[in-house]
Design a protein around this motif. Structure first.
Motif, PDB file in Angstrom:
ATOM      1  N   GLU A   1      15.199 -40.438  16.827  1.00 36.50           N
ATOM      2  CA  GLU A   1      15.550 -41.850  16.895  1.00 36.50           C
ATOM      3  C   GLU A   1      15.685 -42.382  18.321  1.00 36.50           C
ATOM      4  OE1 GLU A   1      19.037 -42.417  14.459  1.00 36.50           O
ATOM      5  OE2 GLU A   1      18.127 -41.341  12.780  1.00 36.50           O
ATOM      6  N   GLY A   2      15.462 -41.522  19.313  1.00 39.36           N
ATOM      7  CA  GLY A   2      15.481 -41.972  20.705  1.00 39.36           C
ATOM      8  C   GLY A   2      16.862 -42.227  21.277  1.00 39.36           C
ATOM      9  N   ASN A   3      17.902 -41.696  20.648  1.00 39.28           N
ATOM     10  CA  ASN A   3      19.258 -41.916  21.135  1.00 39.28           C
ATOM     11  C   ASN A   3      19.568 -40.911  22.245  1.00 39.28           C
ATOM     12  OD1 ASN A   3      22.002 -42.075  21.589  1.00 39.28           O
ATOM     13  ND2 ASN A   3      22.550 -42.204  19.443  1.00 39.28           N
ATOM     14  N   ASP A   4      19.724 -41.404  23.477  1.00 44.61           N
ATOM     15  CA  ASP A   4      20.027 -40.536  24.616  1.00 44.61           C
ATOM     16  C   ASP A   4      21.421 -40.791  25.173  1.00 44.61           C
ATOM     17  OD1 ASP A   4      17.582 -39.237  24.526  1.00 44.61           O
ATOM     18  OD2 ASP A   4      16.629 -40.646  25.886  1.00 44.61           O
ATOM     19  N   GLU A   5      22.310 -41.370  24.369  1.00 44.16           N
ATOM     20  CA  GLU A   5      23.658 -41.678  24.834  1.00 44.16           C
ATOM     21  C   GLU A   5      24.445 -40.402  25.104  1.00 44.16           C
ATOM     22  OE1 GLU A   5      25.595 -44.167  21.973  1.00 44.16           O
ATOM     23  OE2 GLU A   5      23.995 -45.650  22.023  1.00 44.16           O
ATOM     24  N   MET A   6      25.327 -40.496  26.085  1.00 42.89           N
ATOM     25  CA  MET A   6      26.215 -39.372  26.402  1.00 42.89           C
ATOM     26  C   MET A   6      27.364 -39.353  25.392  1.00 42.89           C
ATOM     27  SD  MET A   6      25.137 -37.604  28.776  1.00 42.89           S
ATOM     28  CE  MET A   6      23.631 -37.735  29.668  1.00 42.89           C
ATOM     29  N   PRO A   7      27.963 -38.192  25.158  1.00 39.67           N
ATOM     30  CA  PRO A   7      29.093 -38.119  24.238  1.00 39.67           C
ATOM     31  C   PRO A   7      30.248 -39.003  24.698  1.00 39.67           C
ATOM     32  CG  PRO A   7      28.356 -35.915  24.867  1.00 39.67           C
ATOM     33  CD  PRO A   7      27.611 -36.898  25.714  1.00 39.67           C
ATOM     34  N   ALA A   8      31.020 -39.504  23.761  1.00 41.50           N
ATOM     35  CA  ALA A   8      32.181 -40.332  24.089  1.00 41.50           C
ATOM     36  C   ALA A   8      33.113 -39.541  25.004  1.00 41.50           C
ATOM     37  CB  ALA A   8      32.915 -40.725  22.815  1.00 41.50           C
TER      38      ALA A   8
ATOM     39  N   ASN B   1      19.279 -35.147  15.073  1.00 40.91           N
ATOM     40  CA  ASN B   1      18.307 -36.064  14.482  1.00 40.91           C
ATOM     41  C   ASN B   1      18.206 -37.346  15.298  1.00 40.91           C
ATOM     42  OD1 ASN B   1      16.453 -36.452  12.222  1.00 40.91           O
ATOM     43  ND2 ASN B   1      17.780 -38.199  11.763  1.00 40.91           N
ATOM     44  N   LYS B   2      19.340 -37.895  15.705  1.00 40.84           N
ATOM     45  CA  LYS B   2      19.341 -39.113  16.527  1.00 40.84           C
ATOM     46  C   LYS B   2      18.602 -38.870  17.842  1.00 40.84           C
ATOM     47  CE  LYS B   2      23.826 -40.923  15.057  1.00 40.84           C
ATOM     48  NZ  LYS B   2      25.201 -41.176  15.560  1.00 40.84           N
ATOM     49  N   PHE B   3      18.899 -37.746  18.495  1.00 35.93           N
ATOM     50  CA  PHE B   3      18.304 -37.442  19.798  1.00 35.93           C
ATOM     51  C   PHE B   3      16.804 -37.199  19.703  1.00 35.93           C
ATOM     52  CE2 PHE B   3      17.100 -34.460  23.173  1.00 35.93           C
ATOM     53  CZ  PHE B   3      17.560 -35.138  24.298  1.00 35.93           C
ATOM     54  N   LEU B   4      16.380 -36.373  18.749  1.00 34.71           N
ATOM     55  CA  LEU B   4      14.978 -35.988  18.682  1.00 34.71           C
ATOM     56  C   LEU B   4      14.085 -37.030  18.020  1.00 34.71           C
ATOM     57  CD1 LEU B   4      15.329 -32.230  17.680  1.00 34.71           C
ATOM     58  CD2 LEU B   4      14.771 -33.154  19.936  1.00 34.71           C
TER      59      LEU B   4
ATOM     60  N   ILE C   1       8.122 -31.688  17.489  1.00 35.54           N
ATOM     61  CA  ILE C   1       8.919 -31.689  18.717  1.00 35.54           C
ATOM     62  C   ILE C   1       8.371 -30.645  19.701  1.00 35.54           C
ATOM     63  CG2 ILE C   1      11.239 -31.268  19.657  1.00 35.54           C
ATOM     64  CD1 ILE C   1      10.984 -33.900  18.046  1.00 35.54           C
ATOM     65  N   SER C   2       8.295 -31.028  20.964  1.00 35.18           N
ATOM     66  CA  SER C   2       7.774 -30.129  22.003  1.00 35.18           C
ATOM     67  C   SER C   2       8.853 -29.164  22.492  1.00 35.18           C
ATOM     68  CB  SER C   2       7.266 -30.945  23.181  1.00 35.18           C
ATOM     69  OG  SER C   2       8.354 -31.601  23.823  1.00 35.18           O
ATOM     70  N   LYS C   3       8.392 -28.140  23.206  1.00 39.19           N
ATOM     71  CA  LYS C   3       9.327 -27.194  23.826  1.00 39.19           C
ATOM     72  C   LYS C   3      10.262 -27.920  24.785  1.00 39.19           C
ATOM     73  CE  LYS C   3       7.143 -22.680  23.859  1.00 39.19           C
ATOM     74  NZ  LYS C   3       6.618 -21.583  24.688  1.00 39.19           N
ATOM     75  N   ALA C   4       9.724 -28.827  25.576  1.00 41.33           N
ATOM     76  CA  ALA C   4      10.531 -29.554  26.564  1.00 41.33           C
ATOM     77  C   ALA C   4      11.609 -30.393  25.884  1.00 41.33           C
ATOM     78  CB  ALA C   4       9.644 -30.430  27.439  1.00 41.33           C
ATOM     79  N   ALA C   5      11.237 -31.098  24.814  1.00 43.62           N
ATOM     80  CA  ALA C   5      12.206 -31.923  24.103  1.00 43.62           C
ATOM     81  C   ALA C   5      13.264 -31.044  23.439  1.00 43.62           C
ATOM     82  CB  ALA C   5      11.508 -32.798  23.064  1.00 43.62           C
ATOM     83  N   TRP C   6      12.862 -29.888  22.903  1.00 38.24           N
ATOM     84  CA  TRP C   6      13.825 -28.993  22.272  1.00 38.24           C
ATOM     85  C   TRP C   6      14.808 -28.453  23.309  1.00 38.24           C
ATOM     86  CZ3 TRP C   6      15.896 -28.410  17.830  1.00 38.24           C
ATOM     87  CH2 TRP C   6      16.646 -27.291  17.551  1.00 38.24           C
TER      88      TRP C   6
ATOM     89  N   SER D   1      20.393 -28.522  25.739  1.00 37.90           N
ATOM     90  CA  SER D   1      21.319 -28.895  26.821  1.00 37.90           C
ATOM     91  C   SER D   1      22.306 -29.956  26.339  1.00 37.90           C
ATOM     92  CB  SER D   1      20.555 -29.414  28.028  1.00 37.90           C
ATOM     93  OG  SER D   1      19.776 -28.389  28.590  1.00 37.90           O
ATOM     94  N   LYS D   2      21.784 -30.956  25.645  1.00 36.08           N
ATOM     95  CA  LYS D   2      22.657 -32.027  25.133  1.00 36.08           C
ATOM     96  C   LYS D   2      23.618 -31.465  24.091  1.00 36.08           C
ATOM     97  CE  LYS D   2      23.359 -36.547  23.818  1.00 36.08           C
ATOM     98  NZ  LYS D   2      22.833 -37.847  23.801  1.00 36.08           N
ATOM     99  N   GLN D   3      23.141 -30.574  23.229  1.00 34.56           N
ATOM    100  CA  GLN D   3      24.004 -29.965  22.215  1.00 34.56           C
ATOM    101  C   GLN D   3      25.167 -29.230  22.873  1.00 34.56           C
ATOM    102  OE1 GLN D   3      22.956 -27.546  18.367  1.00 34.56           O
ATOM    103  NE2 GLN D   3      22.672 -26.231  20.134  1.00 34.56           N
ATOM    104  N   THR D   4      24.882 -28.483  23.931  1.00 29.68           N
ATOM    105  CA  THR D   4      25.938 -27.770  24.653  1.00 29.68           C
ATOM    106  C   THR D   4      26.965 -28.753  25.195  1.00 29.68           C
ATOM    107  OG1 THR D   4      24.424 -25.988  25.223  1.00 29.68           O
ATOM    108  CG2 THR D   4      26.400 -26.213  26.591  1.00 29.68           C
TER     109      THR D   4
END
Length: 90
Positions: A76-83, A71-74, A34-39, A44-47
């Protein structure tokens, strides 16, 4: 010297992390793939996930949920917003 990785999230070769983000096998896998940018995008998404779901970082269920979402985000390509996510008004 900058360390390059073939980032599985972004699909490009780019700057990698300086060190594993946490100990253990998963931290090492993230460091290698995983790259710095992806991390940074994940942080941001975790927050957002923590805030939207009012999670407590000390709760074992919340930690397991965040690990699953990471794991999904990094990987599996899941970029969905939280419910229930409502974007901020401009």
């Amino acid at each position: 010297m900058t360390r390059l990785v073939k980032c599985v999230k972004l699909g490009i070769e780019t700057e990698g992390l300086d060190s594993p983000p946490f100990p253990g096998e998963k931290g090492q896998e993230i460091y290698e793939k995983i790259s710095k940018a992806a991390w940074q995008a994940w942080l941001s998404k975790q927050t957002m996930i923590i805030n939207e779901n009012k999670l407590a970082s000390f709760d074992p269920k919340a930690r397991a949920y965040l690990a699953e979402e990471r794991n999904k985000f990094l990987f599996e390509g899941n970029d969905e917003m939280p419910a229930g996510y409502v974007p901020p008004k401009a």
